[in-house]
Design a protein around this motif. Structure first.
Motif, short mmCIF file in Angstrom:
data_model
loop_
_atom_site.label_atom_id
_atom_site.label_comp_id
_atom_site.label_asym_id
_atom_site.label_seq_id
_atom_site.Cartn_x
_atom_site.Cartn_y
_atom_site.Cartn_z
N UNK A 1 -8.37 -77.02 60.95
CA UNK A 1 -7.01 -76.47 60.92
C UNK A 1 -6.13 -77.39 60.10
N UNK A 2 -5.07 -76.82 59.56
CA UNK A 2 -4.14 -77.57 58.72
C UNK A 2 -2.72 -77.19 59.11
N UNK A 3 -1.82 -78.11 58.87
CA UNK A 3 -0.40 -77.83 59.11
C UNK A 3 0.30 -77.60 57.80
N UNK A 4 1.18 -76.61 57.77
CA UNK A 4 2.00 -76.36 56.59
C UNK A 4 3.46 -76.26 57.04
N UNK A 5 4.34 -76.69 56.16
CA UNK A 5 5.77 -76.60 56.43
C UNK A 5 6.50 -76.48 55.10
#
Length: 148
Positions: A25-29
């Motif tokens: 999983x990856x975080x994006x903002x």
């Protein structure tokens, strides 16, 4: 894994895409140059390219600010192959997960009896990779402004 999206009108000022790379999983903002938060989400790794392309159609993303640890070399290569790929900037992400735990409780204050527990005993109910992505952009902007 899907979280509610923030719905905002299309922006005219440049924004930065924070990206916390990971295996599963990856975080994006999406964060404005004024540090205003426009969007954040944790996404599964196979959906990263499509999600980033969709975000680039909605927001004027000038650069991707990416953590320099877990699989960053592979992700930098993959994201560099996106059509009209924006510039990718690597940022030191040491201690960002610890910082993200604190930020989580600032963004989502505990309610009920949970607020009586010390922060160290509270369990965060969801992944915080998106909050790490926010912090990466903030670190980058602080470095540019000399606030580092």
């Amino acid at each position: 894994m899907s979280f509610p999206k923030l719905i905002v009108p299309t922006l005219l000022t440049p924004t930065l895409l924070g990206f916390d790379p990971g295996r599963d999983k990856c975080g994006v903002a999406v964060v404005g140059l004024d540090k205003a938060l426009h969007y954040h989400q944790v996404i599964s790794s196979p959906n990263v390219s499509a999600t980033i392309q969709n975000l680039r159609e909605t927001y004027p993303i000038s650069s991707i600010v990416m953590g320099d640890q877990t699989r960053s070399k592979q992700w930098k290569k993959q994201l560099g192959n996106l059509p009209n790929a924006p510039r990718i900037v690597l940022i030191d992400e040491r201690y960002s997960s610890l910082e993200a735990r604190d930020r989580y409780w600032e963004m989502y204050p505990p309610k009920g009896i949970t607020k009586l527990l010390p922060r160290s005993l509270r369990s965060i109910p969801r992944p915080i990779d998106d909050i790490v992505a926010i912090l990466l952009v903030e670190r980058y902007l602080n470095r540019l402004s000399g606030e580092d």
